[in-house]
Design a protein around this motif. Structure first.
Motif, PDB file in Angstrom:
ATOM      1  N   ALA A 119      -3.077 -36.870  29.043  1.00 17.54           N
ATOM      2  CA  ALA A 119      -3.359 -35.476  28.449  1.00 17.54           C
ATOM      3  C   ALA A 119      -3.976 -34.568  29.321  1.00 17.54           C
ATOM      4  CB  ALA A 119      -4.533 -35.786  27.284  1.00 17.54           C
ATOM      5  N   THR A 120      -3.300 -33.395  29.308  1.00 15.05           N
ATOM      6  CA  THR A 120      -3.931 -32.308  30.217  1.00 15.05           C
ATOM      7  C   THR A 120      -4.849 -31.033  29.819  1.00 15.05           C
ATOM      8  OG1 THR A 120      -2.009 -31.160  30.200  1.00 15.05           O
ATOM      9  CG2 THR A 120      -1.837 -32.662  32.024  1.00 15.05           C
ATOM     10  N   ASP A 121      -4.890 -31.076  28.197  1.00 10.24           N
ATOM     11  CA  ASP A 121      -5.441 -30.093  27.786  1.00 10.24           C
ATOM     12  C   ASP A 121      -5.661 -30.592  26.181  1.00 10.24           C
ATOM     13  OD1 ASP A 121      -7.002 -27.721  27.245  1.00 10.24           O
ATOM     14  OD2 ASP A 121      -5.270 -26.534  27.852  1.00 10.24           O
ATOM     15  N   VAL A 122      -6.870 -29.947  25.820  1.00 12.40           N
ATOM     16  CA  VAL A 122      -7.477 -30.346  24.458  1.00 12.40           C
ATOM     17  C   VAL A 122      -7.973 -29.030  23.806  1.00 12.40           C
ATOM     18  CG1 VAL A 122      -7.642 -32.779  24.970  1.00 12.40           C
ATOM     19  CG2 VAL A 122      -9.786 -31.096  24.842  1.00 12.40           C
ATOM     20  N   CYS A 123      -8.078 -28.739  22.590  1.00  7.05           N
ATOM     21  CA  CYS A 123      -8.936 -27.918  21.914  1.00  7.05           C
ATOM     22  C   CYS A 123      -9.235 -28.228  20.531  1.00  7.05           C
ATOM     23  CB  CYS A 123      -8.156 -26.522  22.027  1.00  7.05           C
ATOM     24  SG  CYS A 123      -6.705 -26.475  20.639  1.00  7.05           S
ATOM     25  N   TYR A 131      -9.138 -31.941  16.311  1.00  5.55           N
ATOM     26  CA  TYR A 131      -8.750 -31.384  17.206  1.00  5.55           C
ATOM     27  C   TYR A 131      -7.300 -31.812  18.100  1.00  5.55           C
ATOM     28  CZ  TYR A 131     -10.298 -35.960  18.769  1.00  5.55           C
ATOM     29  OH  TYR A 131     -10.606 -37.442  18.806  1.00  5.55           O
ATOM     30  N   TRP A 132      -6.795 -30.826  18.779  1.00  4.89           N
ATOM     31  CA  TRP A 132      -5.380 -30.918  19.224  1.00  4.89           C
ATOM     32  C   TRP A 132      -5.471 -31.540  20.585  1.00  4.89           C
ATOM     33  CZ3 TRP A 132      -1.007 -29.966  16.495  1.00  4.89           C
ATOM     34  CH2 TRP A 132      -1.231 -29.363  15.318  1.00  4.89           C
ATOM     35  N   VAL A 133      -4.558 -32.345  20.882  1.00  4.16           N
ATOM     36  CA  VAL A 133      -4.426 -32.943  22.387  1.00  4.16           C
ATOM     37  C   VAL A 133      -2.912 -32.553  22.697  1.00  4.16           C
ATOM     38  CG1 VAL A 133      -4.191 -35.128  23.873  1.00  4.16           C
ATOM     39  CG2 VAL A 133      -6.032 -34.761  22.071  1.00  4.16           C
ATOM     40  N   TYR A 134      -2.835 -32.113  24.053  1.00  3.57           N
ATOM     41  CA  TYR A 134      -1.354 -31.986  24.687  1.00  3.57           C
ATOM     42  C   TYR A 134      -1.262 -32.915  25.661  1.00  3.57           C
ATOM     43  CZ  TYR A 134       2.466 -30.303  27.271  1.00  3.57           C
ATOM     44  OH  TYR A 134       3.435 -29.940  27.887  1.00  3.57           O
ATOM     45  N   ASP A 135       0.095 -33.817  25.370  1.00  2.71           N
ATOM     46  CA  ASP A 135       0.424 -34.908  26.097  1.00  2.71           C
ATOM     47  C   ASP A 135       1.403 -34.427  27.005  1.00  2.71           C
ATOM     48  OD1 ASP A 135       1.599 -37.264  26.957  1.00  2.71           O
ATOM     49  OD2 ASP A 135       1.781 -38.426  25.220  1.00  2.71           O
ATOM     50  N   ALA A 136       1.093 -34.333  28.189  1.00  4.97           N
ATOM     51  CA  ALA A 136       2.063 -33.717  29.256  1.00  4.97           C
ATOM     52  C   ALA A 136       3.327 -34.532  29.368  1.00  4.97           C
ATOM     53  CB  ALA A 136       1.426 -33.409  30.498  1.00  4.97           C
ATOM     54  N   ASP A 137       3.138 -35.830  29.476  1.00  2.28           N
ATOM     55  CA  ASP A 137       4.321 -36.755  29.798  1.00  2.28           C
ATOM     56  C   ASP A 137       5.246 -36.703  28.948  1.00  2.28           C
ATOM     57  OD1 ASP A 137       3.063 -37.247  32.202  1.00  2.28           O
ATOM     58  OD2 ASP A 137       2.871 -39.549  31.746  1.00  2.28           O
ATOM     59  N   ASN A 138       4.776 -36.504  27.469  1.00  4.56           N
ATOM     60  CA  ASN A 138       5.840 -36.381  26.517  1.00  4.56           C
ATOM     61  C   ASN A 138       6.262 -34.967  25.774  1.00  4.56           C
ATOM     62  OD1 ASN A 138       6.516 -39.393  26.240  1.00  4.56           O
ATOM     63  ND2 ASN A 138       4.416 -39.514  25.754  1.00  4.56           N
ATOM     64  N   SER A 139       5.372 -33.883  26.526  1.00  4.33           N
ATOM     65  CA  SER A 139       5.527 -32.708  26.159  1.00  4.33           C
ATOM     66  C   SER A 139       5.358 -32.517  24.623  1.00  4.33           C
ATOM     67  CB  SER A 139       7.005 -32.106  26.466  1.00  4.33           C
ATOM     68  OG  SER A 139       7.147 -30.562  26.388  1.00  4.33           O
ATOM     69  N   ARG A 140       4.375 -32.843  24.233  1.00  3.37           N
ATOM     70  CA  ARG A 140       4.072 -32.502  22.635  1.00  3.37           C
ATOM     71  C   ARG A 140       2.537 -32.496  22.417  1.00  3.37           C
ATOM     72  NH1 ARG A 140       3.378 -38.889  20.398  1.00  3.37           N
ATOM     73  NH2 ARG A 140       2.268 -39.859  22.267  1.00  3.37           N
ATOM     74  N   ILE A 169      -4.069 -24.378  25.720  1.00  6.45           N
ATOM     75  CA  ILE A 169      -3.910 -24.198  24.349  1.00  6.45           C
ATOM     76  C   ILE A 169      -5.017 -23.948  23.578  1.00  6.45           C
ATOM     77  CG2 ILE A 169      -2.034 -25.951  24.562  1.00  6.45           C
ATOM     78  CD1 ILE A 169      -3.756 -28.074  23.383  1.00  6.45           C
ATOM     79  N   PHE A 170      -4.935 -23.197  22.338  1.00 10.04           N
ATOM     80  CA  PHE A 170      -6.024 -22.632  21.523  1.00 10.04           C
ATOM     81  C   PHE A 170      -5.531 -22.674  20.045  1.00 10.04           C
ATOM     82  CE2 PHE A 170      -5.084 -18.856  23.259  1.00 10.04           C
ATOM     83  CZ  PHE A 170      -5.235 -17.982  22.287  1.00 10.04           C
ATOM     84  N   GLU A 171      -6.349 -23.066  18.995  1.00  7.91           N
ATOM     85  CA  GLU A 171      -5.938 -22.434  17.847  1.00  7.91           C
ATOM     86  C   GLU A 171      -6.932 -21.300  17.169  1.00  7.91           C
ATOM     87  OE1 GLU A 171      -6.627 -24.458  13.485  1.00  7.91           O
ATOM     88  OE2 GLU A 171      -5.866 -25.939  14.742  1.00  7.91           O
ATOM     89  N   SER A 172      -6.222 -20.639  16.621  1.00  7.69           N
ATOM     90  CA  SER A 172      -6.856 -19.348  15.856  1.00  7.69           C
ATOM     91  C   SER A 172      -6.139 -19.139  14.696  1.00  7.69           C
ATOM     92  CB  SER A 172      -7.027 -18.242  16.877  1.00  7.69           C
ATOM     93  OG  SER A 172      -7.698 -17.198  16.134  1.00  7.69           O
ATOM     94  N   HIS A 173      -6.902 -19.041  13.440  1.00  5.42           N
ATOM     95  CA  HIS A 173      -6.487 -18.696  12.119  1.00  5.42           C
ATOM     96  C   HIS A 173      -5.264 -19.482  11.819  1.00  5.42           C
ATOM     97  CE1 HIS A 173      -9.074 -15.212  13.301  1.00  5.42           C
ATOM     98  NE2 HIS A 173      -9.441 -15.103  11.720  1.00  5.42           N
ATOM     99  N   ASN A 174      -5.355 -20.745  11.936  1.00  4.98           N
ATOM    100  CA  ASN A 174      -4.221 -21.805  11.635  1.00  4.98           C
ATOM    101  C   ASN A 174      -2.915 -21.304  12.413  1.00  4.98           C
ATOM    102  OD1 ASN A 174      -5.695 -23.246   9.975  1.00  4.98           O
ATOM    103  ND2 ASN A 174      -5.411 -21.628   8.183  1.00  4.98           N
TER     104      ASN A 174
END
Length: 267
Positions: A119-123, A131-140, A169-174
């Motif tokens: 993981a390289t980023d979360v929000c 919360y969201w997690v970005y998995d860099a190795d799998n691009s997801r 990465i971030f989420e706003s208003h779905n």
């Protein structure tokens, strides 16, 4: 270190942001070693420097301080939920939570035990238990709910965007916003469908409020109306700004010297 901006529950008036330029410095926190930071819904700054987590009040006086040695170097802070701030250690692959006194809670998540390669980023999502997690190795991107994987997952992001890894990465208003410094901002709906791409090469930091997208580019703050695509800009108060947050009529900037709080007076 990657910077990304997320604003939630804050009130901003476009008249303040794009009036004639008249910046006034209100407060400053001088420290060139700020690793991560955010502004909570009360207008208080939470920051990480070295192995210490700090909270400043609205006058930038130190309110709370907490050692983060056991957690690891904090590389991301998401304070959109004031009673439960999310913190992330990329080196340790840990997500943790602190309360409004910066006390670490017991529900930390070891991402290496959750089928996350790296993981390289979360929000945060819209709720404190998601919360969201970005998995860099799998691009997801993967959504966690109550510290468990959900069925919501966005795959093949590198193919969709043409870029290997987002700078934030971030989420706003779905909606999910993926920010790439060399390209611009990709906007997805909550289910992973690409809605829009906003071209912005050289973009430094990004914010969203209602129907407007804000970003720093070429020493300006640019506002893009996401409905009409109309753009406006205003010159920044100083050079070298790396990140920013907006709270009402106040704009917080991360600079090489530390964190500064400005007001943009309306004329």
């Amino acid at each position: 270190m990657k910077y990304i901006l997320y604003i939630s529950g804050l009130i901003i008036f476009a008249g303040h942001l794009f009036a004639q330029e008249n910046w006034a410095l209100q407060n400053s926190y001088e420290n060139s070693k700020v690793l991560a930071w955010d502004v909570d819904p009360m207008g208080k700054v939470i920051l990480s420097e070295n192995d210490v987590l700090k909270k400043l009040d609205t006058s930038f006086a130190l309110q709370f301080s907490q050692s983060s040695k056991r957690f690891g170097e904090i590389t991301k802070i998401d304070a959109r939920h004031s009673l439960k701030t999310l913190v992330f250690s990329q080196n340790q692959q840990l997500i943790g939570f602190v309360d409004n006194t910066l006390t670490f809670q017991k529900d930390a998540k070891d991402l290496s035990a959750e089928n996350i390669a790296y993981a390289t980023d979360v929000c945060y999502s819209g709720q404190t238990n998601r919360y969201w997690v970005y998995d860099a190795d799998n691009s997801r991107l993967i959504l966690f709910d109550n510290s468990r994987l959900t069925n919501t997952e966005i795959n093949n992001l590198a193919s969709l965007t043409g870029v290997s890894e987002p700078d934030g990465i971030f989420e706003s208003h779905n909606q999910l916003f993926l920010f790439f410094k060399d390209k611009g901002i990709f906007i997805f709906d909550y289910y992973g469908t690409l809605i829009r791409f906003v071209e912005a090469p050289g973009v430094v930091a990004v914010a969203v409020m209602e129907n407007n997208l804000y970003f720093i580019q070429n020493e300006y703050i640019i506002k893009v109306n996401l409905k009409t695509q109309a753009r406006n800009q205003i010159a920044l108060p100083e050079k070298g700004i790396k990140d920013f947050r907006i709270y009402g009529k106040y704009i917080f900037f991360l600079t090489p010297e530390g964190i500064k709080k400005y007001i943009l007076n309306r004329e």
